[in-house]
Scaffold this active site. Structure first.
Site, PDB file in Angstrom:
ATOM      1  CG  ASN A   1      25.782   7.849 -52.550  1.00 32.52           C
ATOM      2  OD1 ASN A   1      26.604   6.940 -52.484  1.00 32.52           O
ATOM      3  ND2 ASN A   1      25.476   8.450 -53.700  1.00 32.52           N
ATOM      4  NE  ARG A   2      26.675   4.731 -44.634  1.00 38.02           N
ATOM      5  CZ  ARG A   2      26.225   3.897 -43.710  1.00 38.02           C
ATOM      6  NH1 ARG A   2      24.982   4.015 -43.277  1.00 38.02           N
ATOM      7  NH2 ARG A   2      27.004   2.950 -43.225  1.00 38.02           N
TER       8      ARG A   2
END
Ligand code: CTP
Ligand code: CA
Length: 225
Positions: free
Chosen positions: A34-35
């Site tokens: 994820n970011r």
């Protein structure tokens, strides 16, 4: 003076912080993640070191330099994160779960690179362990646990739900679609929720200052235990 006031006010306390994303491998070259940049968790660890705490920073892969004065524990997957947290949680006074663990992982990890010529992989997924919820089941009265809730809608309602469901003292809620509060930036705009409807809204602040204000709340909670 706020800075002097915070000076060494966590001396003698053991603080465990998690930060960054975790990574779930699909094959030797591909993964799910994820970011998360890790910036919020690293800022908390750094502030806690400056305030005299013994700090363990358990971190997924990030591009950030290590936090000087903290014990750095690198992890990759959510399962690794769980094991690393379980090693140190008993001795901790404070647990701040700022990591963004991957929520799903492939049921099996391929030993060789999947070739396009083999078609689209089916990629059956299973849930990863919820590290925070699992360790919070054994939370002692004299420990302070803080979770994060990164949301894109209904942030306060989801945050309140995480506070209760995961047995936390506080949850730090942010809407990652908001200007200045998203992934990778150096600022954040959060609301901190506590037990019994307790709530405080911070303005848009550098993550370093969010960290200090959050540690003010944690320090006060430790003192009132
Ligand atoms: N968390 C965790 N282990 C996981 C997932 C989340 O310890 N496998 C922790 C995070 O570090 C954070 C809190 O739980 O402190 C909430 O994470 P978040 O991703 O916002 O919530 P989830 O419970 O994973 O639910 P969802 O992603 O569906 O909103
Ligand atoms: Ca999640």
């Amino acid at each position: 003076d706020a800075v002097l006031h915070r000076d060494r006010d966590l001396a003698g306390r053991s603080v465990v912080v998690t930060a960054g994303p975790t990574i779930e491998d699909i094959d030797p070259v591909r993964f799910l993640s994820n970011r998360s940049s890790g910036k919020m968790g690293y800022a908390i660890a750094q502030a806690a070191v400056a305030r005299g705490a013994r700090v363990t920073l358990i971190t997924g892969p990030t591009s950030l330099p290590p936090v000087a004065g903290a014990t750095m524990v690198p992890v990759r997957s959510t399962e690794d994160l769980l094991h690393a947290v379980q090693q140190v949680i008993e001795a901790a006074d404070v647990f701040i779960s700022a990591a963004a663990p991957a929520d799903f992982r492939p049921v099996e990890r391929l030993g060789h690179k999947w070739k396009k010529s083999s078609g689209i992989p089916a990629l059956a997924l299973e849930p990863t362990p919820d590290v925070l919820a699992m360790v919070a089941e054994h939370k002692r009265r004299n420990q302070v646990f803080v979770g994060f809730a990164a949301e894109t809608q209904d942030a306060l309602a989801y945050g309140e739900d995480k506070l209760r469901r995961k047995n936390l003292n506080y949850v730090v809620v942010n809407n990652v679609l908001e200007q200045g509060a998203g992934f990778g930036v150096d600022t954040n705009r959060v609301t901190v929720l506590g037990e019994g409807g307790w709530r405080t809204d911070f303005p848009l602040l550098p993550k370093a200052e969010v960290a200090e204000r959050l540690l003010d709340i944690v320090r006060d909670a430790l003192q009132s235990l």
